[in-house]
Write a protein that holds these residues in place. Structure first.
Motif, PDB file in Angstrom:
ATOM      1  N   SER A 258       1.244  -1.615   0.493  1.00 25.46           N
ATOM      2  CA  SER A 258       0.222   0.209   0.080  1.00 25.46           C
ATOM      3  C   SER A 258       0.775   1.135  -0.192  1.00 25.46           C
ATOM      4  N   PHE A 259       0.006   2.701  -0.598  1.00 28.47           N
ATOM      5  CA  PHE A 259       0.648   3.770  -0.580  1.00 28.47           C
ATOM      6  C   PHE A 259       0.011   4.558   0.489  1.00 28.47           C
ATOM      7  N   PHE A 260       0.600   5.295   1.396  1.00 28.26           N
ATOM      8  CA  PHE A 260       0.654   5.877   2.526  1.00 28.26           C
ATOM      9  C   PHE A 260      -0.908   7.138   1.621  1.00 28.26           C
ATOM     10  N   ASP A 261      -0.969   7.589   0.557  1.00 32.99           N
ATOM     11  CA  ASP A 261      -1.578   8.459   0.098  1.00 32.99           C
ATOM     12  C   ASP A 261      -3.005   7.716  -0.628  1.00 32.99           C
TER      13      ASP A 261
ATOM     14  N   ASP B  78      -5.579  -2.085  12.185  1.00 32.53           N
ATOM     15  CA  ASP B  78      -4.596  -2.710  12.788  1.00 32.53           C
ATOM     16  C   ASP B  78      -2.765  -2.700  12.264  1.00 32.53           C
ATOM     17  N   THR B  79      -2.874  -2.666  10.584  1.00 29.32           N
ATOM     18  CA  THR B  79      -1.717  -3.002   9.598  1.00 29.32           C
ATOM     19  C   THR B  79      -1.567  -1.551   9.486  1.00 29.32           C
ATOM     20  N   LEU B  80      -2.306  -0.441   9.426  1.00 33.10           N
ATOM     21  CA  LEU B  80      -1.523   1.264   8.996  1.00 33.10           C
ATOM     22  C   LEU B  80      -0.312   1.122  10.484  1.00 33.10           C
ATOM     23  N   ASP B  81       0.911   0.693   9.359  1.00 32.98           N
ATOM     24  CA  ASP B  81       2.471   0.819   9.776  1.00 32.98           C
ATOM     25  C   ASP B  81       2.841   1.017   8.565  1.00 32.98           C
TER      26      ASP B  81
ATOM     27  N   ASP C 288       5.411  -1.015   8.023  1.00 32.94           N
ATOM     28  CA  ASP C 288       5.922  -2.452   7.631  1.00 32.94           C
ATOM     29  C   ASP C 288       4.913  -2.904   6.562  1.00 32.94           C
ATOM     30  N   HIS C 289       3.696  -2.126   6.122  1.00 35.35           N
ATOM     31  CA  HIS C 289       2.631  -2.988   5.085  1.00 35.35           C
ATOM     32  C   HIS C 289       2.692  -1.700   3.989  1.00 35.35           C
ATOM     33  N   ILE C 290       3.124  -0.356   4.816  1.00 34.83           N
ATOM     34  CA  ILE C 290       2.735   0.753   3.771  1.00 34.83           C
ATOM     35  C   ILE C 290       4.470   1.013   3.082  1.00 34.83           C
ATOM     36  N   PHE C 291       4.426   0.859   1.804  1.00 29.41           N
ATOM     37  CA  PHE C 291       5.420   0.998   0.859  1.00 29.41           C
ATOM     38  C   PHE C 291       6.406   2.802   1.339  1.00 29.41           C
ATOM     39  N   GLN C 292       8.050   2.817   1.420  1.00 29.03           N
ATOM     40  CA  GLN C 292       8.407   3.190   1.913  1.00 29.03           C
ATOM     41  C   GLN C 292      10.384   3.219   1.851  1.00 29.03           C
ATOM     42  N   GLY C 293       9.535   2.951   0.040  1.00 25.72           N
ATOM     43  CA  GLY C 293      11.352   3.180  -0.627  1.00 25.72           C
ATOM     44  C   GLY C 293      12.503   2.159  -0.012  1.00 25.72           C
ATOM     45  N   LEU C 294      11.454   1.297  -1.045  1.00 25.43           N
ATOM     46  CA  LEU C 294      12.359  -0.062  -0.165  1.00 25.43           C
ATOM     47  C   LEU C 294      14.081   0.076  -1.026  1.00 25.43           C
ATOM     48  N   ASN C 295      15.172  -0.197   0.201  1.00 26.04           N
ATOM     49  CA  ASN C 295      16.152  -0.194  -0.726  1.00 26.04           C
ATOM     50  C   ASN C 295      16.866   1.346  -0.892  1.00 26.04           C
ATOM     51  N   GLU C 296      16.139   2.424  -0.082  1.00 28.81           N
ATOM     52  CA  GLU C 296      16.889   3.932  -0.250  1.00 28.81           C
ATOM     53  C   GLU C 296      17.151   4.691   0.941  1.00 28.81           C
ATOM     54  N   SER C 297      17.800   5.334   0.758  1.00 28.01           N
ATOM     55  CA  SER C 297      18.115   6.672   1.755  1.00 28.01           C
ATOM     56  C   SER C 297      17.451   6.320   2.846  1.00 28.01           C
ATOM     57  N   LYS C 298      17.970   6.783   4.430  1.00 24.30           N
ATOM     58  CA  LYS C 298      16.580   6.492   5.892  1.00 24.30           C
ATOM     59  C   LYS C 298      15.773   7.421   5.614  1.00 24.30           C
ATOM     60  N   PRO C 299      16.652   9.274   5.292  1.00 24.66           N
ATOM     61  CA  PRO C 299      15.606  10.083   5.441  1.00 24.66           C
ATOM     62  C   PRO C 299      14.711   9.680   4.487  1.00 24.66           C
TER      63      PRO C 299
ATOM     64  N   GLU D 228      -2.704  -4.052  -3.790  1.00 29.14           N
ATOM     65  CA  GLU D 228      -2.540  -2.909  -3.029  1.00 29.14           C
ATOM     66  C   GLU D 228      -3.669  -2.731  -1.774  1.00 29.14           C
ATOM     67  N   PRO D 229      -4.027  -3.529  -1.334  1.00 26.83           N
ATOM     68  CA  PRO D 229      -4.708  -3.698   0.350  1.00 26.83           C
ATOM     69  C   PRO D 229      -3.236  -3.776   1.178  1.00 26.83           C
ATOM     70  N   THR D 230      -2.774  -3.584   2.614  1.00 30.45           N
ATOM     71  CA  THR D 230      -1.707  -3.786   3.407  1.00 30.45           C
ATOM     72  C   THR D 230      -1.373  -4.870   3.571  1.00 30.45           C
ATOM     73  N   VAL D 231      -2.615  -6.075   3.565  1.00 27.37           N
ATOM     74  CA  VAL D 231      -2.473  -7.960   3.486  1.00 27.37           C
ATOM     75  C   VAL D 231      -3.502  -8.153   2.451  1.00 27.37           C
ATOM     76  N   ALA D 232      -2.672  -9.197   1.871  1.00 29.74           N
ATOM     77  CA  ALA D 232      -3.714 -10.203   0.852  1.00 29.74           C
ATOM     78  C   ALA D 232      -4.845 -10.959   1.789  1.00 29.74           C
ATOM     79  N   PRO D 233      -5.279  -9.873   0.572  1.00 25.42           N
ATOM     80  CA  PRO D 233      -6.877 -10.722   0.689  1.00 25.42           C
ATOM     81  C   PRO D 233      -7.158 -12.240   0.687  1.00 25.42           C
ATOM     82  N   VAL D 234      -8.056 -12.668   1.108  1.00 29.26           N
ATOM     83  CA  VAL D 234      -8.454 -13.615   0.642  1.00 29.26           C
ATOM     84  C   VAL D 234      -9.812 -14.047  -0.634  1.00 29.26           C
TER      85      VAL D 234
END
Length: 395
Positions: A2-5, A153-156, A158-169, A230-236
């Motif tokens: 998922s994406f935050f926006d 409880d998955t809005l964190d 761990d489940h929202i895209f945050q720039g994988l392999n990118e710099s910490k900023p 796109e959901p934070t966790v895979a649906p059934v």
């Protein structure tokens, strides 16, 4: 992934016509749904024969989704204007004991959301407005369904895209956004106690074809793939195929006021065939491809939203197309189980339907609709035109 926006836009769309965390709204919503299901059950029990197959698949899959705190998605062919709510009249009453057990879905904005009263009614019926005729898969109603399928409880991070392999900023920037929006003071847009169920008709329009193509389907529209990817966790995900609803409300008689109100085809059989849940490994494989595309094409300066490449790029469109084609195949298998001959392979193609609609059927005169091909804009009122990116250009 998922994406935050996207999730935030989903929140905002839901709150456009729903009081935030209102218990009274939920009471009225539950009453509205029960009334619709109850009246539909009465009609079916009095005038039709019901053949419900695979209820155990629905029971098992919904229980699995709830036990694993995952969203639940059902996909079905669209044969008639009465598919919803009559489909739900086919299920036992125990499916409606809780408002959380009643599905969310989409309804055409130009038909169901044309006034304050109709908008309130369909909103109480747990439906979001969907704009058709070029608006595309990136619109508020679909953002809302992505949000509904994402447990609170998955809005964190761990489940929202945050720039994988990118710099910490970049990652830290998203963490700050998530914490500020989904803080202890944050109130989710809906009051719920279980993960949610979304039901969708991926064809987007009612499709009643004349023999020998009767009970065939259009291609599945790509917005459906967003509910898988796109959901934070895979649906059934569970496929369903129905036939018989087209006899209750045949399109050929839809212009007659009396026939459009009264049920037709008295004594006909309605068959609802519920398949087994699609294997988790298949869903996860598609989502892994999506995560890889997100990592490849996100915007370093704004990693919180879908980029043009993730919306309209060939790789992303190809993935959505393959997801929808796979879902359609699973529904088509149930169609065969219901006793129909194999479909004309042309009908599964997006390109075929695009040309067919553009030429108003002249590109394939052997395929004819009962009534109208509702995908033709000229046949419907209150619709806008959009460019290739979903921006409104005219009314």
């Amino acid at each position: 992934m998922s994406f935050f926006d996207v999730l935030q836009r989903g929140d905002e769309f839901i709150l456009n016509d729903r009081p935030q965390q209102s218990r009274w709204w939920n009471v009225l919503s539950h009453a509205t749904c029960l009334a619709a299901v109850g009246s539909s059950k009465l009609i079916i029990s009095l005038f039709y024969n019901l053949n419900l197959k695979g209820l155990e698949n629905l029971d098992r899959s919904l229980a699995k989704a709830r036990a694993e705190n995952r969203g639940f998605v059902t996909v079905m062919n669209h044969m008639s204007v009465c598919d919803d709510p009559f489909l739900w009249a086919c299920l036992p009453w125990r499916y409606y004991a809780s408002l959380d057990d009643i599905r969310w879905g989409l309804a055409a904005k130009n038909i169901c959301f044309v006034s304050k009263s109709s908008s309130t009614f369909f909103s109480l019926g747990k439906l979001f407005a969907c704009e058709r005729f070029g608006r595309g898969p990136f619109q508020g109603g679909l953002d809302a369904l992505v949000r509904v399928l994402s447990p609170d409880d998955t809005l964190d991070t761990d489940h929202i895209f945050q720039g994988l392999n990118e710099s910490k900023p970049i990652a830290s920037s998203l963490v700050d956004n998530v914490k500020s929006f989904y803080s202890p003071k944050y109130t989710p847009p809906i009051l719920r106690y279980k993960s949610s169920w979304v039901h969708i008709f991926p064809e987007g329009y009612v499709c009643q074809l004349k023999p020998p193509h009767n009970n065939s389907m259009r291609f599945f529209r790509w917005g459906t793939a967003r509910l898988i990817l796109e959901p934070t966790v895979a649906p059934v995900v569970v496929p369903i195929f129905s036939d018989g609803f087209e006899k209750v409300a045949p399109e050929a008689k839809s212009d007659d006021l009396v026939d459009s109100i009264l049920p037709q085809g008295i004594g006909s059989t309605i068959t609802v065939n519920i398949g087994r849940a699609i294997e988790d490994r298949v869903i996860e494989a598609f989502r892994a491809e999506w995560r890889a595309l997100c990592d490849k094409y996100h915007d370093r300066s704004n990693p919180n939203d879908l980029t043009p490449e993730l919306k309209f790029g060939k790789e992303a469109q190809n993935l959505r197309s393959r997801v929808c084609a796979y879902l359609r195949e699973r529904v088509a298998e149930l169609r065969l189980e219901n006793g129909f001959a194999p479909e004309d392979p042309r009908l599964a193609s997006q390109k075929f339907w695009s040309e067919y609609t553009k030429t108003e059927g002249q590109s394939a005169p052997d395929i004819q609709f009962v009534g109208y091909n509702w995908a033709i804009r000229a046949y419907q009122k209150n619709v806008s035109s959009y460019d290739e990116h979903g921006n409104e250009v005219s009314k």
